[in-house]
Design a protein around this motif. Structure first.
Motif, PDB file in Angstrom:
ATOM      1  N   SER A  13      -5.906   3.747   6.059  1.00 58.36           N
ATOM      2  CA  SER A  13      -5.203   3.709   7.344  1.00 58.36           C
ATOM      3  C   SER A  13      -3.706   3.934   7.150  1.00 58.36           C
ATOM      4  O   SER A  13      -3.086   4.705   7.876  1.00 58.36           O
ATOM      5  N   PHE A  14      -3.111   3.240   6.169  1.00 66.54           N
ATOM      6  CA  PHE A  14      -1.687   3.420   5.893  1.00 66.54           C
ATOM      7  C   PHE A  14      -1.397   4.850   5.452  1.00 66.54           C
ATOM      8  O   PHE A  14      -0.395   5.447   5.863  1.00 66.54           O
ATOM      9  N   SER A  15      -2.268   5.424   4.632  1.00 70.59           N
ATOM     10  CA  SER A  15      -2.069   6.784   4.152  1.00 70.59           C
ATOM     11  C   SER A  15      -2.201   7.803   5.287  1.00 70.59           C
ATOM     12  O   SER A  15      -1.421   8.745   5.368  1.00 70.59           O
ATOM     13  N   ALA A  16      -3.166   7.588   6.157  1.00 68.68           N
ATOM     14  CA  ALA A  16      -3.323   8.493   7.297  1.00 68.68           C
ATOM     15  C   ALA A  16      -2.112   8.419   8.211  1.00 68.68           C
ATOM     16  O   ALA A  16      -1.629   9.448   8.700  1.00 68.68           O
ATOM     17  N   TYR A  17      -1.605   7.221   8.436  1.00 69.87           N
ATOM     18  CA  TYR A  17      -0.414   7.058   9.279  1.00 69.87           C
ATOM     19  C   TYR A  17       0.794   7.739   8.637  1.00 69.87           C
ATOM     20  O   TYR A  17       1.582   8.395   9.319  1.00 69.87           O
ATOM     21  N   TYR A  18       0.915   7.613   7.324  1.00 71.67           N
ATOM     22  CA  TYR A  18       2.011   8.266   6.603  1.00 71.67           C
ATOM     23  C   TYR A  18       1.933   9.786   6.734  1.00 71.67           C
ATOM     24  O   TYR A  18       2.914  10.437   7.069  1.00 71.67           O
ATOM     25  N   HIS A  19       0.780  10.357   6.485  1.00 75.40           N
ATOM     26  CA  HIS A  19       0.652  11.807   6.515  1.00 75.40           C
ATOM     27  C   HIS A  19       0.683  12.368   7.936  1.00 75.40           C
ATOM     28  O   HIS A  19       1.057  13.521   8.130  1.00 75.40           O
ATOM     29  N   LEU A  20       0.342  11.560   8.912  1.00 77.35           N
ATOM     30  CA  LEU A  20       0.356  12.029  10.289  1.00 77.35           C
ATOM     31  C   LEU A  20       1.769  12.081  10.865  1.00 77.35           C
ATOM     32  O   LEU A  20       2.129  13.017  11.574  1.00 77.35           O
ATOM     33  N   PHE A  21       2.598  11.076  10.551  1.00 77.87           N
ATOM     34  CA  PHE A  21       3.923  10.971  11.159  1.00 77.87           C
ATOM     35  C   PHE A  21       5.058  11.194  10.165  1.00 77.87           C
ATOM     36  O   PHE A  21       6.199  10.809  10.421  1.00 77.87           O
ATOM     37  N   ASN A  22       4.794  11.811   9.047  1.00 80.40           N
ATOM     38  CA  ASN A  22       5.785  12.023   8.000  1.00 80.40           C
ATOM     39  C   ASN A  22       6.885  12.999   8.420  1.00 80.40           C
ATOM     40  O   ASN A  22       8.016  12.876   7.986  1.00 80.40           O
ATOM     41  N   ARG A  28      12.450   8.097   8.973  1.00 83.98           N
ATOM     42  CA  ARG A  28      11.072   7.667   9.212  1.00 83.98           C
ATOM     43  C   ARG A  28      10.183   8.023   8.012  1.00 83.98           C
ATOM     44  O   ARG A  28       9.292   7.262   7.652  1.00 83.98           O
ATOM     45  N   ALA A  29      10.426   9.162   7.401  1.00 79.96           N
ATOM     46  CA  ALA A  29       9.642   9.556   6.226  1.00 79.96           C
ATOM     47  C   ALA A  29       9.869   8.581   5.075  1.00 79.96           C
ATOM     48  O   ALA A  29       8.921   8.228   4.355  1.00 79.96           O
ATOM     49  N   THR A  30      11.100   8.123   4.900  1.00 82.17           N
ATOM     50  CA  THR A  30      11.392   7.153   3.847  1.00 82.17           C
ATOM     51  C   THR A  30      10.676   5.834   4.115  1.00 82.17           C
ATOM     52  O   THR A  30      10.095   5.235   3.206  1.00 82.17           O
ATOM     53  N   TYR A  31      10.706   5.388   5.362  1.00 82.43           N
ATOM     54  CA  TYR A  31      10.023   4.149   5.737  1.00 82.43           C
ATOM     55  C   TYR A  31       8.517   4.277   5.552  1.00 82.43           C
ATOM     56  O   TYR A  31       7.869   3.382   5.015  1.00 82.43           O
ATOM     57  N   ARG A  33       6.931   6.277   3.568  1.00 78.28           N
ATOM     58  CA  ARG A  33       6.588   6.389   2.152  1.00 78.28           C
ATOM     59  C   ARG A  33       6.412   4.991   1.557  1.00 78.28           C
ATOM     60  O   ARG A  33       5.477   4.740   0.787  1.00 78.28           O
ATOM     61  N   CYS A  34       7.284   4.058   1.943  1.00 76.01           N
ATOM     62  CA  CYS A  34       7.126   2.668   1.495  1.00 76.01           C
ATOM     63  C   CYS A  34       5.848   2.068   2.065  1.00 76.01           C
ATOM     64  O   CYS A  34       5.151   1.315   1.386  1.00 76.01           O
ATOM     65  N   PHE A  35       5.537   2.390   3.304  1.00 72.26           N
ATOM     66  CA  PHE A  35       4.318   1.926   3.955  1.00 72.26           C
ATOM     67  C   PHE A  35       3.098   2.422   3.197  1.00 72.26           C
ATOM     68  O   PHE A  35       2.147   1.665   2.967  1.00 72.26           O
ATOM     69  N   ASP A  36       3.128   3.671   2.752  1.00 72.21           N
ATOM     70  CA  ASP A  36       2.026   4.246   1.991  1.00 72.21           C
ATOM     71  C   ASP A  36       1.901   3.575   0.621  1.00 72.21           C
ATOM     72  O   ASP A  36       0.792   3.299   0.161  1.00 72.21           O
ATOM     73  N   MET A  37       3.020   3.282  -0.008  1.00 73.02           N
ATOM     74  CA  MET A  37       2.994   2.614  -1.314  1.00 73.02           C
ATOM     75  C   MET A  37       2.447   1.193  -1.204  1.00 73.02           C
ATOM     76  O   MET A  37       1.754   0.729  -2.108  1.00 73.02           O
ATOM     77  N   VAL A  38       2.738   0.509  -0.103  1.00 70.28           N
ATOM     78  CA  VAL A  38       2.170  -0.825   0.115  1.00 70.28           C
ATOM     79  C   VAL A  38       0.651  -0.729   0.212  1.00 70.28           C
ATOM     80  O   VAL A  38      -0.076  -1.559  -0.334  1.00 70.28           O
ATOM     81  N   GLY A  39       0.155   0.296   0.887  1.00 68.11           N
ATOM     82  CA  GLY A  39      -1.287   0.504   0.978  1.00 68.11           C
ATOM     83  C   GLY A  39      -1.911   0.738  -0.387  1.00 68.11           C
ATOM     84  O   GLY A  39      -3.003   0.224  -0.687  1.00 68.11           O
ATOM     85  N   ILE A  40      -1.231   1.480  -1.239  1.00 68.84           N
ATOM     86  CA  ILE A  40      -1.732   1.725  -2.589  1.00 68.84           C
ATOM     87  C   ILE A  40      -1.733   0.431  -3.398  1.00 68.84           C
ATOM     88  O   ILE A  40      -2.697   0.144  -4.127  1.00 68.84           O
ATOM     89  N   CYS A  41      -0.696  -0.381  -3.255  1.00 70.20           N
ATOM     90  CA  CYS A  41      -0.653  -1.667  -3.970  1.00 70.20           C
ATOM     91  C   CYS A  41      -1.755  -2.605  -3.489  1.00 70.20           C
ATOM     92  O   CYS A  41      -2.362  -3.317  -4.306  1.00 70.20           O
ATOM     93  N   ILE A  42      -2.027  -2.603  -2.186  1.00 71.28           N
ATOM     94  CA  ILE A  42      -3.119  -3.418  -1.658  1.00 71.28           C
ATOM     95  C   ILE A  42      -4.447  -2.949  -2.245  1.00 71.28           C
ATOM     96  O   ILE A  42      -5.310  -3.757  -2.604  1.00 71.28           O
TER      97      ILE A  42
END
Length: 70
Positions: A13-22, A28-31, A33-42
């Motif tokens: 979900s985090f990755s889809a949101y990142y790639h959709l609104f990047n 916003r892309a920087t923010y 990217r951190c959101f996507d990295m949190v998803g990877i850590c989870i």
């Protein structure tokens, strides 16, 4: 199994949101990217949970399994 499944859903979900609104803006892309990295850590944390849970399933080792998971 449930922890791993929930972690995978969150990561995707985090990755889809990142790639959709990047592409909206640089800030916003920087923010995102951190959101996507949190998803990877989870997902990494969720993937390491089942081996500890099932590896220490015996009653003698249950304390150590809970300690590692905590």
């Amino acid at each position: 199994l449930l922890v791993h499944l929930a972690a995978a859903i969150i990561m995707m979900s985090f990755s889809a949101y990142y790639h959709l609104f990047n592409c909206e803006s640089h800030d916003r892309a920087t923010y995102l990217r951190c959101f996507d990295m949190v998803g990877i850590c989870i997902m990494i944390c969720g993937s390491s949970t089942p081996p500890f849970y099932y590896g220490f399933m015996c009653n003698e080792n249950r304390f150590w399994g809970r300690l590692y998971l905590a």
